[in-house]
Design a protein around this motif. Structure first.
Motif, PDB file in Angstrom:
ATOM      1  N   VAL A 100       0.834  -1.211   0.000  1.00 42.87           N
ATOM      2  CA  VAL A 100       0.000   0.000   0.000  1.00 42.87           C
ATOM      3  C   VAL A 100       0.865   1.255   0.000  1.00 42.87           C
ATOM      4  N   ARG A 101       2.032   1.190   0.603  1.00 45.37           N
ATOM      5  CA  ARG A 101       2.926   2.351   0.574  1.00 45.37           C
ATOM      6  C   ARG A 101       3.409   2.630  -0.843  1.00 45.37           C
ATOM      7  N   ALA A 102       3.694   1.568  -1.592  1.00 47.71           N
ATOM      8  CA  ALA A 102       4.069   1.743  -2.996  1.00 47.71           C
ATOM      9  C   ALA A 102       2.906   2.333  -3.784  1.00 47.71           C
ATOM     10  N   ALA A 103       1.694   1.884  -3.465  1.00 50.70           N
ATOM     11  CA  ALA A 103       0.507   2.421  -4.136  1.00 50.70           C
ATOM     12  C   ALA A 103       0.332   3.904  -3.826  1.00 50.70           C
ATOM     13  N   LEU A 104       0.501   4.274  -2.553  1.00 48.12           N
ATOM     14  CA  LEU A 104       0.361   5.675  -2.159  1.00 48.12           C
ATOM     15  C   LEU A 104       1.415   6.542  -2.834  1.00 48.12           C
ATOM     16  N   LYS A 105       2.626   6.026  -2.943  1.00 43.10           N
ATOM     17  CA  LYS A 105       3.693   6.787  -3.595  1.00 43.10           C
ATOM     18  C   LYS A 105       3.338   7.061  -5.046  1.00 43.10           C
ATOM     19  N   SER A 106       2.704   6.091  -5.710  1.00 40.55           N
ATOM     20  CA  SER A 106       2.314   6.264  -7.107  1.00 40.55           C
ATOM     21  C   SER A 106       1.263   7.348  -7.270  1.00 40.55           C
ATOM     22  N   LEU A 107       0.446   7.554  -6.230  1.00 42.89           N
ATOM     23  CA  LEU A 107      -0.601   8.579  -6.304  1.00 42.89           C
ATOM     24  C   LEU A 107      -0.037   9.988  -6.272  1.00 42.89           C
ATOM     25  N   ASN A 108       1.254  10.134  -5.995  1.00 40.89           N
ATOM     26  CA  ASN A 108       1.856  11.462  -5.995  1.00 40.89           C
ATOM     27  C   ASN A 108       1.957  12.055  -7.391  1.00 40.89           C
ATOM     28  N   GLY A 109       1.804  11.219  -8.418  1.00 38.52           N
ATOM     29  CA  GLY A 109       1.833  11.708  -9.786  1.00 38.52           C
ATOM     30  C   GLY A 109       0.443  12.116 -10.258  1.00 38.52           C
ATOM     31  N   SER A 110       0.190  11.889 -11.546  1.00 41.13           N
ATOM     32  CA  SER A 110      -1.088  12.320 -12.134  1.00 41.13           C
ATOM     33  C   SER A 110      -2.149  11.234 -12.089  1.00 41.13           C
ATOM     34  N   LEU A 111      -1.807  10.054 -11.561  1.00 46.07           N
ATOM     35  CA  LEU A 111      -2.776   8.959 -11.518  1.00 46.07           C
ATOM     36  C   LEU A 111      -3.945   9.299 -10.603  1.00 46.07           C
TER      37      LEU A 111
END
Length: 261
Positions: free
Chosen positions: A216-227
């Motif tokens: 989930v931390r990897a998922a949250l990090k990905s949300l820092n972009g435009s996704l």
């Protein structure tokens, strides 16, 4: 190009991916979506390093990558693992093509810390023309996370990080992390939708624990972009629920909950 779905398959889940999972990838294509797979291969790399008597260690969660380790990582990821995923996709009647992030300078990187980690890279740009060209030919790209710097030197890239960068570079509509559970579980049931704020609360409360925490931390990090959102799904089953679209737990930013619900 709209409709791109980047799907990250972790090395620990590859052996458990079901035929139904690969049929779902092909189904996405048939429904007008454009799946792009990014994969790891940690267990296979570990086994090969052991067979070759090459020492390997992890520093702050990343594999320290010497020249010998890098050669082994490339051999395993770009050869065995990548081509196995291509075969399984094509066994499900899809047309797939395997490539690495170093091909055509697809995934440009810089070293994270040469002294501490060796040849471990972090993405700085994604040259997406090649992927778009493959998609336009109705092919399913399957990408091994090997990056390249401006001097042509290859680097090992964390698969989660690579998938996030590729999803952002492609302006993907969704990033999917494939795991061995049905999503984020609460009281034994998979949650349909959580926000980043709720994820932090569930970690503090112990609802999210163990191996799910880094996912989930990897998922949250990905949300820092435009996704707009990220999804966690189970690769042991089909990706779809009858009449309900993709399975798993959707994670969104708190501020975007109204627009995606």
């Amino acid at each position: 190009m709209s409709g791109i779905v980047v799907i990250k398959c972790g090395g620990s889940t590859l052996s458990d991916l079901s035929d139904a999972f690969f049929h779902s990838i092909v189904q996405l294509k048939q429904e007008g979506k454009h799946p792009v797979l990014v994969h790891g291969g940690g267990p296979d790399i570990n086994r090969m390093l052991e067979q070759l008597s090459i020492k390997s260690e992890f520093v702050e969660g990343l594999r320290k990558t010497t020249t010998d380790v890098l050669e082994t990582v490339e051999m395993v990821l770009c050869g065995r693992v990548n081509k196995k995923l291509v075969k399984r996709t094509q066994d499900s009647a899809g047309l797939a093509v395997g490539l690495a992030g170093c091909d055509a300078n697809l995934l440009m990187v810089r070293p994270v810390d040469l002294d501490k980690l060796g040849f471990v890279g972090e993405p700085i740009s994604v040259h997406t023309d090649l992927i778009h060209s493959l998609i336009e030919q109705d092919l399913i790209p399957i990408i091994a996370p090997i990056g390249v710097d401006e001097d042509g030197i290859h680097y090992n890239v964390n698969a989660d990080t690579a998938a996030g960068a590729i999803a952002e570079g492609l302006d993907a509509e969704e990033l999917v992390f494939v795991t061995d559970v049905d999503g984020i579980l609460k009281d034994g049931n998979a949650l349909d939708h959580v926000t980043d704020h709720e994820v932090h609360q569930y970690i503090d409360q112990g609802v999210i624990y163990g191996g799910m925490i880094p996912k989930v931390r990897a998922a949250l990090k990905s949300l820092n972009g435009s996704l707009p959102f990220v999804r966690i799904v189970n690769g042991k089953h089909a990706l779809f629920a009858a009449g309900k679209g993709l399975k798993g737990t959707k994670i969104t930013k708190q501020a975007t909950i109204e627009s995606v619900s």
